[in-house]
Enzyme design. Structure first.
Site, PDB file in Angstrom:
ATOM      1  N   TRP A 153       0.823  -1.214   0.000  1.00  0.00           N
ATOM      2  CA  TRP A 153       0.000   0.000   0.000  1.00  0.00           C
ATOM      3  C   TRP A 153       0.853   1.258   0.000  1.00  0.00           C
ATOM      4  O   TRP A 153       0.486   2.259  -0.601  1.00  0.00           O
ATOM      5  CB  TRP A 153      -0.992  -0.014   1.160  1.00  0.00           C
ATOM      6  CG  TRP A 153      -1.979  -1.124   1.003  1.00  0.00           C
ATOM      7  CD1 TRP A 153      -2.129  -2.212   1.814  1.00  0.00           C
ATOM      8  CD2 TRP A 153      -2.945  -1.287  -0.047  1.00  0.00           C
ATOM      9  NE1 TRP A 153      -3.113  -3.036   1.327  1.00  0.00           N
ATOM     10  CE2 TRP A 153      -3.631  -2.496   0.188  1.00  0.00           C
ATOM     11  CE3 TRP A 153      -3.283  -0.534  -1.169  1.00  0.00           C
ATOM     12  CZ2 TRP A 153      -4.637  -2.965  -0.651  1.00  0.00           C
ATOM     13  CZ3 TRP A 153      -4.298  -1.000  -2.008  1.00  0.00           C
ATOM     14  CH2 TRP A 153      -4.957  -2.211  -1.744  1.00  0.00           C
TER      15      TRP A 153
ATOM     16  N   ASP B 273      -1.361   6.631   6.315  1.00  0.00           N
ATOM     17  CA  ASP B 273      -2.412   5.687   5.956  1.00  0.00           C
ATOM     18  C   ASP B 273      -2.550   4.742   7.147  1.00  0.00           C
ATOM     19  O   ASP B 273      -1.664   3.940   7.418  1.00  0.00           O
ATOM     20  CB  ASP B 273      -1.992   4.928   4.691  1.00  0.00           C
ATOM     21  CG  ASP B 273      -3.004   3.860   4.275  1.00  0.00           C
ATOM     22  OD1 ASP B 273      -4.013   3.670   4.988  1.00  0.00           O
ATOM     23  OD2 ASP B 273      -2.769   3.209   3.229  1.00  0.00           O
TER      24      ASP B 273
ATOM     25  N   LYS C   5     -11.822  -1.898   7.278  1.00  0.00           N
ATOM     26  CA  LYS C   5     -10.980  -2.781   8.085  1.00  0.00           C
ATOM     27  C   LYS C   5     -11.435  -2.718   9.543  1.00  0.00           C
ATOM     28  O   LYS C   5     -11.736  -3.740  10.141  1.00  0.00           O
ATOM     29  CB  LYS C   5      -9.506  -2.379   7.995  1.00  0.00           C
ATOM     30  CG  LYS C   5      -8.990  -2.057   6.591  1.00  0.00           C
ATOM     31  CD  LYS C   5      -8.735  -3.284   5.748  1.00  0.00           C
ATOM     32  CE  LYS C   5      -8.537  -3.058   4.269  1.00  0.00           C
ATOM     33  NZ  LYS C   5      -7.369  -2.340   3.838  1.00  0.00           N
TER      34      LYS C   5
END
Ligand SMILES: *Cc1c(COP(=O)(O)O)cnc(C)c1O
Length: 357
Positions: free
Chosen positions: A100, A169, A193
């Site tokens: 990511w 993030d 999540k």
């Protein structure tokens, strides 16, 4: 019958969230409407959105000089929005700790002088690199990190001392462990999540970072547009925000982030201890950098991994396959995964080992 879902996302929600959603499906309060059918300008919806933000501010202890934006497009859209909104001087540093952060880095690259100042790719992202102060460049607009690496199972346990606003993030560890918001310029996360259902993206931003956008920043990606419209510039994902509100309302009832962090540490310790003491399974992540949320592990070979994933699913232990880039298994044990789910997984792992060693 409910199963234990070990997916990295979308992941489990608290059962209370699902039941409350069910109970209000045909009529929220006495509106005669489901939240999904309601005007996003209605009083009922407006109260839901306000409650979500109020609880989130409380749970994360978000200082008053930060705005909370409720957006769409996932964390992936923020990979573009961040440079478009922040890169006024034209420079940003990125730390690469997995898939990511590589994506965030490559999406930012067209917008300026973007440099990967450190990476743990040399060891398949099994650790968080050392980040001495002098690694960061002078005169950057911001520095980007990924606080928890969902695929590789690492996390930052201490924050770097950066020269510019720290942008993070936190998609896979927000609300799972304490994060000192005041240390960051921006914390962003896809909701699916550890916050609520997919469709909502949360951006927590220090107000002074709003209005630094590039002249060509698209209006929809502009933080100023969204902040000045209280995240109602266009129709928000009302139902996702409603369910996310219920989910964090329940988290608050459980005692908030510090209480859930204790439980998360207990769950992670059970699984790591079991793996480390077994001669059969292994986790290759540097011990000091291990994630509380995502725990990758391997059996002795790829064939057994496949068998493990198939047999565990038939026992109600779902989505244990590792990401396609790393293989093996991964147990994602976010806030809504009960301790019993982890114990049941360990029992299965013992049984599988006995039958296959
Ligand atoms: C899942 C994940 C993403 C991607 O999120 P989307 O909301 O699907 O765009 C980005 N970063 C991290 C750390 C993730 O875990």
């Amino acid at each position: 019958m409910r199963v234990y879902n070990f997916s990295a996302g979308p992941s489990m929600l608290f059962e209370e969230t699902l039941k409350e959603t069910r109970d209000t499906m045909l009529s929220y309060k006495d509106s005669g409407l489901c939240v999904a059918e309601m005007s996003h300008r209605s009083k009922d919806y407006s109260e839901i959105q306000t409650e979500f933000i109020t609880i989130l501010r409380e749970l994360m202890d978000i200082p008053p000089d930060y705005d909370v934006l409720l957006l769409q497009g996932g964390a992936s859209q923020q990979f573009d929005a961040i440079p478009l909104n922040l890169i006024k001087k034209g420079k940003a540093d990125y730390v690469i700790t997995g898939h990511w952060s590589e994506r965030a880095f490559s999406q930012a690259a067209p917008y300026g002088d973007i440099v990967a100042v450190a990476s743990s790719k040399d060891a398949t992202f099994t650790y968080i690199p050392e980040l001495p102060d002098n690694i960061f460049r002078e005169d950057t607009d911001y520095t980007h990190i990924t606080t928890n690496n969902t695929i590789y199972g690492t996390r930052y346990t201490k924050l770097p001392n950066t020269k510019s606003a720290l942008v993070a993030d936190a998609s896979s560890n927000i609300l799972g462990e304490k994060i000192d918001v005041s240390k960051f310029g921006i914390i962003y996360a896809g909701a699916q999540k550890n916050i609520g259902p997919a469709g909502l993206t949360v951006v927590i931003i220090k107000k002074e970072l709003i209005t630094k956008e590039l002249p060509n920043c698209p209006k929809m990606l502009n933080y100023y547009t969204q902040a000045s419209a209280d995240s109602l510039f266009n129709t928000p994902p009302c139902m996702a925000i409603y369910m996310a509100m219920l989910n964090i309302r329940h988290l608050k009832k459980l005692g908030g982030v510090s209480a859930i962090q204790k439980i998360n540490e207990e769950k992670a310790k059970l699984l790591y201890d079991f793996i480390d003491n077994s001669g059969f399974y292994k986790n290759n992540v540097n011990k000091d950098d291990r994630s509380l949320m995502n725990i990758p592990f391997l059996s002795p070979n790829g064939e057994l991994d496949k068998k493990f994933i198939k047999e565990s699913a038939s026992e109600g232990l779902l989505t244990l396959a590792g990401h396609k880039t790393v293989g093996g298994m991964r147990a994602s044990i976010y806030n809504a995964m009960p301790v019993e789910g982890v114990k049941k997984l360990i029992d299965f792992m013992k049984k599988f080992e006995l039958a296959n060693k």
